[in-house]
Design a protein around this motif. Structure first.
Motif, PDB file in Angstrom:
ATOM      1  N   TYR A 188      12.160  -3.722  -8.895  1.00  0.00           N
ATOM      2  CA  TYR A 188      11.712  -3.584 -10.154  1.00  0.00           C
ATOM      3  C   TYR A 188      10.482  -3.026 -10.148  1.00  0.00           C
ATOM      4  O   TYR A 188      10.105  -2.210 -10.938  1.00  0.00           O
ATOM      5  N   ALA A 189       9.576  -3.719  -9.296  1.00  0.00           N
ATOM      6  CA  ALA A 189       8.156  -3.054  -9.202  1.00  0.00           C
ATOM      7  C   ALA A 189       8.222  -1.648  -8.751  1.00  0.00           C
ATOM      8  O   ALA A 189       7.325  -0.912  -9.450  1.00  0.00           O
ATOM      9  N   ARG A 190       8.923  -1.364  -8.060  1.00  0.00           N
ATOM     10  CA  ARG A 190       8.817   0.382  -7.259  1.00  0.00           C
ATOM     11  C   ARG A 190       9.464   1.029  -8.754  1.00  0.00           C
ATOM     12  O   ARG A 190       8.926   2.180  -8.886  1.00  0.00           O
ATOM     13  N   SER A 191      10.641   0.433  -9.411  1.00  0.00           N
ATOM     14  CA  SER A 191      11.274   1.146 -10.592  1.00  0.00           C
ATOM     15  C   SER A 191      10.029   1.192 -11.452  1.00  0.00           C
ATOM     16  O   SER A 191       9.938   2.174 -12.593  1.00  0.00           O
ATOM     17  N   ALA A 232       0.900  -1.245  -0.134  1.00  0.00           N
ATOM     18  CA  ALA A 232       0.111  -0.118   0.118  1.00  0.00           C
ATOM     19  C   ALA A 232       0.815   1.181  -0.143  1.00  0.00           C
ATOM     20  O   ALA A 232       0.565   2.101  -0.660  1.00  0.00           O
ATOM     21  N   LYS A 233       1.956   1.309   0.672  1.00  0.00           N
ATOM     22  CA  LYS A 233       2.973   2.478   0.846  1.00  0.00           C
ATOM     23  C   LYS A 233       3.595   2.431  -0.495  1.00  0.00           C
ATOM     24  O   LYS A 233       3.811   3.765  -0.832  1.00  0.00           O
ATOM     25  N   THR A 234       3.919   1.484  -1.270  1.00  0.00           N
ATOM     26  CA  THR A 234       4.569   1.593  -2.566  1.00  0.00           C
ATOM     27  C   THR A 234       3.354   2.353  -3.667  1.00  0.00           C
ATOM     28  O   THR A 234       3.786   3.135  -4.426  1.00  0.00           O
ATOM     29  N   VAL A 235       2.207   1.627  -3.581  1.00  0.00           N
ATOM     30  CA  VAL A 235       1.189   2.124  -4.705  1.00  0.00           C
ATOM     31  C   VAL A 235       0.818   3.586  -4.410  1.00  0.00           C
ATOM     32  O   VAL A 235       0.934   4.326  -5.156  1.00  0.00           O
ATOM     33  N   THR A 236       0.574   4.133  -3.001  1.00  0.00           N
ATOM     34  CA  THR A 236       0.173   5.438  -2.744  1.00  0.00           C
ATOM     35  C   THR A 236       1.299   6.324  -2.869  1.00  0.00           C
ATOM     36  O   THR A 236       1.061   7.530  -3.199  1.00  0.00           O
ATOM     37  N   GLY A 237       2.606   5.947  -2.580  1.00  0.00           N
ATOM     38  CA  GLY A 237       3.604   6.833  -2.907  1.00  0.00           C
ATOM     39  C   GLY A 237       3.971   6.886  -4.345  1.00  0.00           C
ATOM     40  O   GLY A 237       4.344   7.974  -4.598  1.00  0.00           O
TER      41      GLY A 237
END
Length: 335
Positions: free
Chosen positions: A315-318, A27-32
């Protein structure tokens, strides 16, 4: 050119799934990453019930599914698999609620659509629900009611959000062409009539109280015209699988105000080109169709090609950051 291009979407978002099993981290990754258009993450690595079929089966009303060696099978009573699916969904909603305090704007939630669900869920005899028109109708009705309840729950938790519902239909083309295999693997189920497919999808789209519905498929030959007629406000697809055969259907969709969720960023680990390079194909398509360049940012949302469950967390974050930069490139330089 239609001036009623679908609004209520952001410039970039994810498809749905992410690697790992930590709901708060996801959730943090998506909303960020997607401040303008976050989505509810899915974490299939947790196991059965967190996968897309099991997760959606857990949303069904008065229909239940359990895991068999061959896959998910419908039954009469909720068992531990249903409870597990609902528990994980609750965990994901808790995390999303925590990271969307005071959020106002579009928020996407995903569920498997009725035809991919009918192709994946087994009846008691082991055959897909797709083999029985009555079972297909019951499944679609149960899904419609389950989605109504799910959307109401998300609305309660994130009251400032404008909800966008995504129906995942990767098996839709196989259903239409009679390519879904029977349990034996030796035959295929008969193709479902296109009008029946369209009507069922239209009914599902109507459950979202006038909110926008996206239909996603990262399979080849997405039936753009059928989805548009069924009321999809947007169509999400793997851009690399398009061929010039799709040009007319895409041009018609854009002319009629349908938004394109262009999956231009690879879904598995690999080198990423520069953001402008990622959307070069979209610009080329636009020129080929003779569409107005200024329409691009209004008509296109940039996404990964498919879910990122098979990618590494890094990679997902990138990939998410890359989608945002690529969308900015489209908006800044539509020509």
């Amino acid at each position: 050119m239609s001036e009623n291009i679908q609004t209520g979407f952001g410039p970039a978002t994810g498809v749905g799934s992410l690697p790992g099993g930590d709901a708060r981290e996801a959730a943090k990754t998506v909303t960020g990453s997607f401040e303008d258009f976050p989505h509810l993450p899915e974490l299939p690595a947790r196991g059965p019930g967190a996968d897309m079929i099991g997760r959606t089966a857990g949303m069904l009303v008065e229909l239940y599914a359990r895991v068999e060696p061959s896959g998910w099978r419908l039954g009469d009573h909720p068992g531990r698999d249903t409870k597990r699916a609902r528990s994980w969904l609750g965990e994901d909603l808790d995390a999303l609620e925590e990271f969307t305090q005071d959020y106002q704007g579009p928020l996407k939630v995903q569920a498997v659509g009725p035809w991919t669900l009918a192709a994946a869920l087994e009846l008691r005899n082991g055959e897909a629900a797709l083999s029985d028109p009555g079972a297909c109708r019951d499944l679609a009705a149960s899904l419609a009611e389950g989605l109504r309840l799910h959307l109401a729950e998300v609305r309660r938790r994130v009251p400032g959000a404008r909800l966008v519902l995504q129906l995942d239909e990767p098996s839709l083309t196989s259903v239409l062409r009679g390519q879904v295999r029977t349990a034996s693997g030796y035959r295929t189920h008969r193709a479902v009539d296109r009008q029946v497919v369209e009507a069922t999808l239209r009914d599902l789209v109507g459950t979202h109280d006038g909110g926008p519905v996206v239909v996603h498929s990262c399979a080849p030959d997405v039936p753009f015209a059928l989805l548009r007629r069924a009321g999809a406000a947007a169509i999400s697809f793997d851009f690399s699988l398009l061929t010039e055969r799709d040009d007319d259907a895409i041009g018609e969709a854009v002319e009629n105000g349908t938004r394109l969720f262009a999956g231009v960023v690879p879904g598995t680990d690999g080198p990423l080109s520069d953001p402008a390079g990622s959307v070069m194909g979209v610009r080329t398509l636009w020129r080929r169709l003779g569409l107005r360049p200024g329409l691009l940012p209004e008509a296109v949302t940039v996404t990964p090609a498919c879910g990122l469950a098979g990618a590494s967390p890094q990679y997902a974050r990138s990939a998410y950051a890359h989608c945002v930069r690529a969308a900015r490139s489209l908006a800044d330089n539509p020509e």
